[in-house]
Structures are given as structure tokens and as C-alpha cells.
Design an enzyme around this catalytic site. Structure first.
Site, PDB file in Angstrom:
ATOM      1  N   ASN A 236     -61.740 -88.368  37.829  1.00 42.36           N
ATOM      2  CA  ASN A 236     -62.140 -86.962  37.737  1.00 42.36           C
ATOM      3  C   ASN A 236     -63.636 -86.910  37.995  1.00 42.36           C
ATOM      4  OD1 ASN A 236     -59.830 -86.676  35.093  1.00 42.36           O
ATOM      5  ND2 ASN A 236     -59.576 -85.851  37.124  1.00 42.36           N
TER       6      ASN A 236
ATOM      7  N   GLY B 246     -49.368 -82.253  37.732  1.00 42.98           N
ATOM      8  CA  GLY B 246     -47.963 -82.641  37.810  1.00 42.98           C
ATOM      9  C   GLY B 246     -47.191 -82.010  38.954  1.00 42.98           C
TER      10      GLY B 246
ATOM     11  N   LYS C 118     -55.517 -89.049  45.835  1.00 43.59           N
ATOM     12  CA  LYS C 118     -55.017 -90.020  44.847  1.00 43.59           C
ATOM     13  C   LYS C 118     -54.466 -91.303  45.465  1.00 43.59           C
ATOM     14  CE  LYS C 118     -55.888 -86.811  41.971  1.00 43.59           C
ATOM     15  NZ  LYS C 118     -56.043 -85.374  41.903  1.00 43.59           N
TER      16      LYS C 118
ATOM     17  N   ARG D  57     -57.998 -77.545  21.920  1.00 46.37           N
ATOM     18  CA  ARG D  57     -58.290 -76.437  22.840  1.00 46.37           C
ATOM     19  C   ARG D  57     -57.552 -75.207  22.327  1.00 46.37           C
ATOM     20  NH1 ARG D  57     -57.897 -78.823  28.981  1.00 46.37           N
ATOM     21  NH2 ARG D  57     -58.827 -80.857  28.577  1.00 46.37           N
TER      22      ARG D  57
ATOM     23  N   GLU E  89     -59.394 -92.180  34.697  1.00 51.35           N
ATOM     24  CA  GLU E  89     -58.172 -92.018  33.901  1.00 51.35           C
ATOM     25  C   GLU E  89     -57.266 -93.231  34.063  1.00 51.35           C
ATOM     26  OE1 GLU E  89     -57.439 -87.195  34.374  1.00 51.35           O
ATOM     27  OE2 GLU E  89     -55.831 -88.598  34.839  1.00 51.35           O
TER      28      GLU E  89
ATOM     29  N   LYS F 258     -45.422 -89.211  43.931  1.00 46.79           N
ATOM     30  CA  LYS F 258     -46.579 -88.378  43.596  1.00 46.79           C
ATOM     31  C   LYS F 258     -47.235 -87.847  44.865  1.00 46.79           C
ATOM     32  CE  LYS F 258     -47.838 -90.870  39.364  1.00 46.79           C
ATOM     33  NZ  LYS F 258     -48.908 -91.595  38.658  1.00 46.79           N
TER      34      LYS F 258
ATOM     35  N   TYR G 122     -42.000 -96.074  37.833  1.00 47.36           N
ATOM     36  CA  TYR G 122     -42.144 -95.096  36.750  1.00 47.36           C
ATOM     37  C   TYR G 122     -42.177 -95.802  35.400  1.00 47.36           C
ATOM     38  CZ  TYR G 122     -41.145 -91.351  33.466  1.00 47.36           C
ATOM     39  OH  TYR G 122     -41.195 -90.484  32.401  1.00 47.36           O
TER      40      TYR G 122
ATOM     41  N   ARG H 292     -65.968 -84.715  37.723  1.00 45.98           N
ATOM     42  CA  ARG H 292     -66.619 -83.543  37.117  1.00 45.98           C
ATOM     43  C   ARG H 292     -66.871 -83.832  35.634  1.00 45.98           C
ATOM     44  NH1 ARG H 292     -61.076 -82.728  37.097  1.00 45.98           N
ATOM     45  NH2 ARG H 292     -60.238 -82.559  34.986  1.00 45.98           N
TER      46      ARG H 292
END
Ligand code: MV4
Length: 462
Positions: free
Chosen positions: A292, A167, A118, A340, A277, A160, A204, A294
Site C-alpha cells: 500500500n 476483493g 499486484k 473505525r 501487507e 485474483k 488458496y 499511501r
């Protein structure tokens, strides 16, 4: 260029079923793998052949690279579809496929590597002029450097993990004296979870939405985006509801975020299906968050709104065929929402596996159910608890919500607990109906008293 004759699906559950369906519509044979507790799984029943690759533990079956490569050899499959989770973002697996002469249906191992780092991905995007949240330029190795950066960008900051996900290894720091301890805890947590304690720092942002963009890129280097999905309704970094378009998106917003996503895909020399994202703040500023590499659980809402079969596109791209449409042919139609459905207690969200006695799924106009469940099937306790995705499509967001409530009401599952009652609450909530919410929404629905004073920012509006 020709399509494959046979594909091995290295996954289970609803996504394995979803990929089998795409294969069959393309005239491709589908072979699957399964663990020895999944003989009765739907993906095993629907496949043209099934190979048992190990015991219940995922580490010894669905994550077992040598066993899966052997299964592809035995089945004589030319390509492997990894689904999501398991080995889908594993560089060793993508490389093992290449070494064995098997096509990995996904991006290059190098793109997976950058997506998994990341701090590196963020640094690359910043260099390419894609907006990122103010913060460190790449990884930060000492507390002293972290303090220096935090003082420059101002508190609160967020620490992070470079290898982060879900998370974990993440800490919000409100003032300087908290930073040292937070840094050590985040480092320890990241090291334990990912075997990599590397950290980076960002300002943040307290009130945000999660908006992501679907992209498709072929071997020629053509790249298109299929608009955005809004995944703001989450609990503890687990997405619960996804929709397309985002309730906050105007055509202008879509163009802006879509261009950012295409720039990001170009920076990665991306090929196949991927998701970029973003975090969107209350002023509709867009910031790159991560990639991502995938197919995602929520790809279905994009399929419904754009009329594109993303799994078929993945297979075509991997076979060297061009994208089946250009950007000028990409046009959204209506509104789609996915929930979901998990085999979980809807009050506490703890897994609740067991035998399903009744499974009557909803139908009718604009309703799609992607599932691996059926009456008589026992939900195994060893894997993810998601047993079904309910997707609705309608002309407008309001009609999609009404259709979702109707479909949730029709859905009858007995023998196990599911998260359906939780979704009934969400779709009856005035803030959800207005489309005005941020990532704190679920906690507010579950604990109205605790967070009574917490107000959303000034979001929404078309
Ligand atoms: C943030 C943030 C606020 N400010 N970064 C959470 C998981 C990881 N992928 C990134 N996350 C966040 N990063 C900055 N600079 C808030 C979150 C965040 C979040 C992001 C997307 C969806 C849900 C979330 C829930 C809590 C925190």
C-alpha cells in the site's frame, strides 16, 4: 534542507484534519479543498484557507486532478498531501504534481504503479527472495494456463485480479470443473471494476491472518520498519479493528516479518511511508500479499505504540530531510487498538447519513479520537461512511481491551446510527480476548448459528 511553508491537503474527513494538525505542529500553513456540500466540514474550519473545487460528486471534486492542481497554484502551496483513498495512489496525479513543480507527499509514481499491479509486485518480490504463496509466475491470460498451474499447486486455488482491491475480481476455486467459469467471471468483474481484466493464480490458504508492516524510507535510502499491525478483523474486505502489536507476534516473528518488509521496500526503491501487507497462516508462515503506497487509516496504532508521528515523518521525507530515528531507536511500548466508527446501521452495515445531534467523545488516559464529526454536523451521503476512529493505548493487550470497552461506553452519538454497538460485541467475545481468530471471525460473531461448526486453526501463543 527546509520544510515547506504551505501544504495543500487533497482530501476530506478525519484524515484531512489529521494532516492539518501535523502541519500546524511543524509550523506549516495548511490549505484544504472541499466540495460545495462541505462548507461546514471540520477540515474547512481548521485549515488556514479552503478552496471549493467542485460539486458533491467525488469524481468532480476530490478526484478532480486539474481542479486540485489549480487550487495548489492559487494557494501557493509547495506540496500536496493526498491522505488515503481518492488520489493517493493515482500515478497520473503524482505525475501531474511533478509537472506543476509541486511536491507529492508520497512515493514515486513508479512505486505507485508497481504497487497497483499486484501480479507484477508479487513477481518482483518472488524474484527478490521474499516468500510468496505458491502460484503463477506473473499474470495468466488463458483458462488453459490457469488449469495447468492449479493442477501443479493443487486445489483449492484463488484467482485474483492484477488491478484488484476490495476483493473484487477474486474467486476461490475448489475443483477443476469450476475453474473455467470462475476465470471468466473474475475477468469480467475485474474489467468492469478496474478497466483491466488481467488475472493471476495462487494456492488458496483457508485460515489466515492479515498482518502488515509500517515502513518509512527517506531520500538517502535509509529504511526502517515500525513493527506490525494486525488487521484480521474484517468484514467483506473492510477492516473494522486494527491492533499493534499483533496478538500472534513474538519478538522473533517481528524481526522476521520486519526484514521481509524492508527487503520489499528496497525492491521497490521505496521512499516515504508505506505498508507491506502479508498473509500469515496457522503455522506462522509469512507470505507477501501486496504493497500500500499511501498512509493508511490504521497508521494511528503504530503511532501510539512507537511514539512516532507518521504524518510528520511523511512531510519531512518529502522535503528531503532524513528519518528522525534509526532502526535501533525503534522500540514498541504497550498495546494499541483502533476501531473505525461508521455512520452505518450496526446490524446490516448499510450507510446511515444524517444530522448528528449529540457527539460526546470519550477521553481520559490512553484514549485518542481522530474525527471530523461534531454535534450539529450533517454526515453527507456522498463519501465514505467512516466518521471517527477511536484508538486506545495501554500497557498490555488486556488493559487495552478494557480501556476500549470503557471508551466505547463513554462515546455518545445521537441523531445517526453508528457501528459502536457492533464493537461492543467484538470486545466482549472470548475469541477476541484470547487473540485467537482468523479472517472468518466477524462472520462467526454475526452468524453464530450458520458457522457453528467452523473452527479456527491452532493460532496464537507468544
Ligand atoms: C488470499 C486468501 C487466501 N489465500 N490469497 C483478500 C483481499 C486481497 N487483498 C487478498 N485476499 C485474500 N487473499 C490466498 N492465496 C484470502 C484472502 C482474504 C483475506 C485477506 C486478508 C484479509 C481478509 C481476507 C478476507 C477474505 C479473504
Amino acid at each position: 534542507m527546509e520544510l515547506f511553508k504551505k501544504i495543500l491537503i487533497a482530501n476530506r474527513g478525519e484524515i484531512a484534519v489529521r494532516v492539518i494538525r501535523a502541519c500546524h505542529e511543524l509550523g506549516i500553513k495548511a490549505a484544504v479543498v472541499y466540495s460545495d456540500v462541505e462548507k461546514d466540514a471540520l477540515h474547512v474550519k481548521l485549515a488556514d484557507e479552503a478552496i471549493c473545487i467542485g460539486p458533491s460528486s467525488a469524481a468532480l471534486s476530490y478526484l478532480n486532478i486539474p481542479a486540485i492542481i489549480s487550487a495548489a497554484d492559487i494557494a501557493d502551496a509547495e506540496a500536496i498531501h493526498p491522505g488515503y483513498g481518492f488520489l493517493s495512489e493515482n500515478t497520473h496525479f503524482a505525475e501531474a504534481c511533478a509537472t506543476s513543480g509541486i511536491t507529492f507527499i508520497g512515493p514515486s509514481a513508479e512505486a505507485i504503479r508497481v504497487g497497483g499491479d499486484k501480479a507484477k509486485a508479487r513477481q518482483l518480490m518472488k524474484r527478490k527472495g521474499i516468500p510468496v504463496i505458491p502460484g503463477s509466475d506473473g499474470p495468466v491470460s488463458t483458462e488453459e494456463t490457469a488449469v495447468k498451474i492449479a493442477k501443479k499447486i493443487g486445489f483449492p486455488v484463488i484467482i485474483k485480479a492484477s488491478a484488484g482491491g476490495g476483493g473484487r475480481g477474486m474467486r476461490i476455486v475448489r475443483e477443476e470443473q469450476e475453474l473455467s467459469q470462475a476465470f471468466m467471471m473474475a475477468q469480467r468483474e475485474a474489467l468492469a471494476a478496474f478497466g483491466n481484466g488481467e488475472l493471476y493464480v495462487e494456492k488458496y490458504l483457508p485460515s489466515i491472518r492479515h498482518v502488515e508492516v509500517q515502513i518509512l524510507a527517506d531520500a538517502k535510502g535509509d529504511i526502517i520498519h515500525l513493527g506490525e499491525r494486525d488487521c484480521t478483523v474484517q468484514r467483506r474486505h473492510q477492516k473494522l479493528v486494527e491492533e499493534s502489536p499483533s496478538p500472534i507476534a513474538t519478538e522473533k516473528f517481528r524481526k522476521r516479518i520486519g526484514e521481509c518488509a524492508i527487503k520489499a521496500a528496497k525492491a521497490l526503491k521505496y521512499r516515504n511511508a508505506g505498508t507491506i501487507e502479508f498473509i500469515v497462516d496457522d503455522e506462522q508462515n509469512i507470505y507477501f500479499m501486496e504493497v500500500n503506497t499511501r498512509i493508511q487509516v490504521e497508521h494511528t496504532v503504530t503511532e501510539e505504540v512507537y511514539g512516532v508521528d507518521l504524518i510528520k515523518e511523511q512531510i519531512r521525507i518529502a522535503a528531503g530531510l532524513p528519518l528522525s530515528l534509526r532502526q535501533s531507536q525503534v522500540r514498541p511500548s504497550g498495546h494499541a487498538i483502533e476501531v473505525r466508527i461508521n455512520a452505518e446501521d450496526p446490524e446490516r452495515f448499510v450507510p446511515c447519513p444524517g444530522r448528528i445531534v449529540v457527539f460526546n467523545q470519550p477521553g481520559g488516559p490512553g484514549v485518542r479520537v481522530d474525527t471530523c464529526a461534531y454535534a450539529g454536523w450533517t454526515v453527507p451521503p456522498f463519501y465514505d461512511s467512516m466518521i471517527a476512529k477511536l484508538i486506545v493505548h495501554a500497557k498490555t493487550r488486556d488493559e487495552a481491551i478494557a480501556r476500549m470497552k470503557r471508551a466505547l461506553d463513554e462515546f455518545s452519538i445521537e441523531g445517526i446510527k453508528t457501528t459502536i454497538p457492533f464493537f461492543v460485541k467484538i470486545f466482549n467475545h472470548p475469541d477476541f480476548m484470547k487473540g485467537i481468530f482468523n479472517t472468518a471471525f466477524v462472520e462467526r460473531v454475526l452468524n453464530p448459528e450458520k458457522s457453528a461448526g467452523v473452527q479456527n486453526g491452532k493460532q496464537g501463543g507468544k
